[in-house]
Design an enzyme around this catalytic site. Structure first.
Site, short mmCIF file in Angstrom:
data_model
loop_
_atom_site.label_atom_id
_atom_site.label_comp_id
_atom_site.label_asym_id
_atom_site.label_seq_id
_atom_site.Cartn_x
_atom_site.Cartn_y
_atom_site.Cartn_z
N ASP A 23 0.86 -1.19 0.00
CA ASP A 23 0.00 0.00 0.00
C ASP A 23 0.89 1.24 0.00
OD1 ASP A 23 -1.85 1.98 0.51
OD2 ASP A 23 -2.11 1.45 2.63
N ASN A 25 -0.38 4.52 -0.38
CA ASN A 25 -1.03 5.78 -0.01
C ASN A 25 -1.75 5.72 1.33
OD1 ASN A 25 -3.04 4.13 -0.82
ND2 ASN A 25 -4.03 5.57 -2.22
N ASP A 27 -4.09 3.79 2.63
CA ASP A 27 -5.53 3.54 2.80
C ASP A 27 -5.80 2.08 3.19
OD1 ASP A 27 -4.99 2.24 0.46
OD2 ASP A 27 -6.47 3.28 -0.77
N ASP A 31 -1.68 -1.24 -3.86
CA ASP A 31 -1.99 -0.46 -5.07
C ASP A 31 -0.84 -0.55 -6.07
OD1 ASP A 31 -0.08 1.37 -4.01
OD2 ASP A 31 -1.68 2.24 -2.77
N ASP A 100 -4.30 -10.67 -15.26
CA ASP A 100 -5.36 -11.65 -15.06
C ASP A 100 -6.57 -11.19 -15.87
OD1 ASP A 100 -6.75 -13.78 -13.81
OD2 ASP A 100 -5.54 -13.47 -12.02
N ASP A 205 -8.40 -16.39 -16.69
CA ASP A 205 -9.13 -16.88 -15.52
C ASP A 205 -10.26 -17.84 -15.92
OD1 ASP A 205 -9.81 -16.61 -12.60
OD2 ASP A 205 -11.71 -15.96 -13.47
N GLU A 263 -6.22 -20.96 -16.91
CA GLU A 263 -6.53 -21.68 -15.68
C GLU A 263 -7.53 -22.76 -16.03
OE1 GLU A 263 -8.24 -20.97 -11.19
OE2 GLU A 263 -9.28 -20.17 -12.93
N HIS A 340 -3.17 -17.49 -5.12
CA HIS A 340 -4.10 -16.81 -4.20
C HIS A 340 -5.34 -17.64 -3.89
CE1 HIS A 340 -5.63 -16.40 -8.17
NE2 HIS A 340 -6.79 -16.00 -7.68
N ASP A 341 -5.48 -18.81 -4.51
CA ASP A 341 -6.65 -19.66 -4.26
C ASP A 341 -6.33 -20.84 -3.36
OD1 ASP A 341 -8.37 -18.17 -5.85
OD2 ASP A 341 -7.89 -19.30 -7.66
C1 NOJ Z 1 -10.23 -18.36 -10.40
C2 NOJ Z 1 -9.58 -17.31 -9.58
O1 NOJ Z 1 -8.24 -17.65 -9.39
C3 NOJ Z 1 -10.36 -17.21 -8.30
O2 NOJ Z 1 -9.72 -16.40 -7.35
C4 NOJ Z 1 -11.74 -16.71 -8.61
O3 NOJ Z 1 -12.52 -16.75 -7.45
C5 NOJ Z 1 -12.41 -17.55 -9.69
N1 NOJ Z 1 -11.54 -17.91 -10.77
C6 NOJ Z 1 -13.55 -16.81 -10.29
O4 NOJ Z 1 -13.08 -15.79 -11.13
#
Ligand code: NOJ
Length: 569
Positions: A23, A25, A27, A31, A100, A205, A263, A340-341
């Site tokens: 971050d 700034n 908040d 960013d 993405d 995605d 993906e 991140h999933d």
């Molecule tokens: C895959 C993404 O990596 C995930 O974070 C997202 O929730 C789903 N696709 C839906 O876009």
């Protein structure tokens, strides 16, 4: 490397989750200027390809995967100018950027969907899947029994009507209909816009889901207590999809020197993957699969105890070998342990007790596999899972929120749900990047807006401290990346043969690359206890090692917890 090799043949990728990266700034939200301020760090780390999770305008129901305007950078991340600056500044440092691109669905706040809702005769209505509900007595049921990925019906009723729209993710993310040629053109325009701006490609995605079973017949799979069946085959890797992608390639992608990584998730086999990304005929360059991300039985493990979660090293080796056998010389692959999933890989396969040892072993093991390796932000300092005490603490993820409702309704206690989410939730990977041992880990000057900082930043899990420790995870990562990018190593891994060494060893991940006189062997214990590993070669060089001395007697390595070697032989 041969001149004809694409740029990703010797790239090391790095995944950035923008809302919690840096971050600038104050908040509480990461960013783009924050990312720019860390480009020197990334260049020094040695990575040269970034995948940045979505930056587009979004109501953030699913943290940016719900796009409301593809041409506008989300104001919380900065401006369109900031984004252009990021691309330029990254390029100046020899770093490429793939963004993405979310093309399976939009936000329900996207003007296309708003138009489709307001005017059933609009062309935008044809961009989405609207179907009539099923009448059963006085009840109006969804058009079929499909359950989406986020634990609810895949259909949402349009208020005041008997129409429903399809959403395989959150109800704020209506699926778009790729069989509509005009819709496809809208996406091609967006792709061209970013490629013309200098973006180096896309992570595509939810790509596997662009085509649906448009008979919309009920799934024959068993249904839950609400009557919904979880059957992703109804909307994954379906035949029509390959035609859409061929067109995308013909009309857009083939005109740019770009990288596309789709993906395709858990359902795809290596053979199916070839249909997407075969070097000769594929439409895209690579596909991400999840096969190596869940080799410990943790996926969906609400009914399991922690002691039941154990890395299946043999299954992991099987999967690596299988993907290599099918893809080698035919298709490129990405490799990652975590994104991140997923939960943090250190908590999945490593150990917080042996943080440094296991983080290094996993980095080494992942970096030297066939394919383009991607490190997820924080892996280079050994970040690990959270330890929350209430399900609500996970609710910044709409998936976890819905799943908690679903599990509660099925009688699970909050204690069980928390134990499960602490192990499996994707929030684990989304806590702020730990830059320093000052407040909020140097991520921000104020409390982070979404998820709190993992308190272990005060215990050395931060960039600043690790920079000054020559034996830190970070310094190991930097050295390992440097080695991975040496041309002979990239060439050996890409073009040589790959063999699993001692396939049946239950505790050690071990493989060899071989080309001409060059051989590289990776040996990594995946256990928090001592194991033994027979070894009959004569090492020429120890390239990487995560302990101070070597225990090799009579051709047997004594491997201490998570001990790893990369050897040239
Ligand atoms: C895959 C993404 O990596 C995930 O974070 C997202 O929730 C789903 N696709 C839906 O876009």
């Amino acid at each position: 490397m041969g001149n004809a090799e694409p740029f990703w043949a010797d790239s090391v990728g790095y995944i950035i989750y923008p809302s919690t990266f840096k971050d600038s700034n104050g908040d509480g939200v990461g960013d783009i200027p924050g990312i720019i301020s860390k480009l020197d760090y990334l260049a020094e780390l040695g990575v040269n390809l970034l995948w940045i999770c979505p930056l587009f305008a979004s109501p953030m129901d699913d943290n940016g995967y719900d796009v409301s305007d593809y041409y506008q950078i989300n104001p919380q991340y900065g401006t369109n100018e900031d984004f252009k600056n990021l691309v330029e500044q990254a390029h100046q440092r020899g770093i490429r950027i793939i963004i993405d691109f979310v093309l399976n669905h939009t936000s329900d706040e996207h003007p296309w969907f708003q138009k489709a809702l307001q005017d059933p005769s609009s062309k935008e209505r044809g961009y989405y899947f609207f179907r009539k509900g099923k009448k059963e007595g006085d009840k109006l049921l969804p058009p079929n029994n499909w359950k989406g990925f986020f634990s609810t019906s895949a259909w949402k009723q349009v208020e005041g009507t008997d129409d429903f729209y399809l959403h395989i993710f959150s109800e704020k993310m209506p699926d778009v209909d790729w069989s509509n040629p005009e819709l496809r053109q809208r996406y091609y325009e967006i792709a061209r816009h970013y490629l013309d701006m200098g973006v180096d490609g896309f992570r595509l995605d939810a790509l596997a889901h662009l085509a649906k079973d448009t008979s919309f017949a009920d799934s024959p799979l068993p249904v839950d207590e609400k009557g919904f069946a979880y059957d992703p085959s109804r909307f994954s890797n379906r035949e029509e999809l390959y035609g859409y992608l061929d067109e995308f390639k013909r009309e857009v992608l083939s005109h740019y020197p770009c990288l596309t990584v789709g993906e395709v998730g858990g359902g795809v086999s290596p053979e199916e993957a070839l249909r997407y990304c075969d070097r000769e005929n594929g439409s895209i360059n690579m596909v991400f699969n999840f096969d190596t991300a869940w080799c410990n039985g943790a996926y969906g493990s609400i009914d399991k105890k922690q002691e039941d979660i154990r890395t299946d090293v043999i299954a992991m080796k099987d999967s690596l070998e299988r993907w290599w056998r099918v893809c080698h010389q035919k298709a490129d692959m990405p490799f990652y342990w975590c994104n991140h999933d997923h939960p943090r890989v250190l908590s999945q396969y490593g150990s917080v007790e042996y943080r440094a040892e296991s983080a290094k072993a996993l980095l080494a093991a992942g970096l030297f596999l066939y394919g383009t390796p991607f490190i997820y932000n924080g892996e280079e300092i050994g970040m690990s899972n959270v330890n929350f005490s209430k399900p609500e603490e996970f609710f910044s993820d709409v998936g976890n929120k819905n799943e908690t409702g679903y599990l509660r309704a099925r009688g699970y206690s909050d204690e069980q749900i928390v134990a499960y989410l602490n192990r499996c939730s994707r929030i684990n990977a989304r806590t702020p990047m730990q830059w320093d041992n000052v407040d909020y880990a140097g991520f921000s000057s104020v409390p982070p807006k979404t998820d709190p900082v993992n308190p272990n930043y005060k215990e050395g899990v931060n960039v600043q401290q690790q920079m000054s420790d020559p034996w830190s995870i970070l310094n190991f990562a930097q050295y390992a990346i440097l080695k991975r990018r040496e041309p002979w190593v990239s060439d050996l891994i890409r073009n040589g043969t790959f063999t699993i060494v001692d396939h049946n060893h239950p505790d050690v991940l071990s493989y060899m690359h071989e080309k001409g006189d060059d051989k590289l062997i990776l040996i990594a214990s995946m256990r928090p206890y001592v194991t033994y590993f027979s070894f009959y070669w004569m090492p020429k060089d120890v390239i990487l090692h995560n302990y101070g001395d070597v225990l090799l007697i009579d051709h047997v390595f004594t491997l201490r917890p998570f001990e790893c070697f990369l050897l040239a032989i």
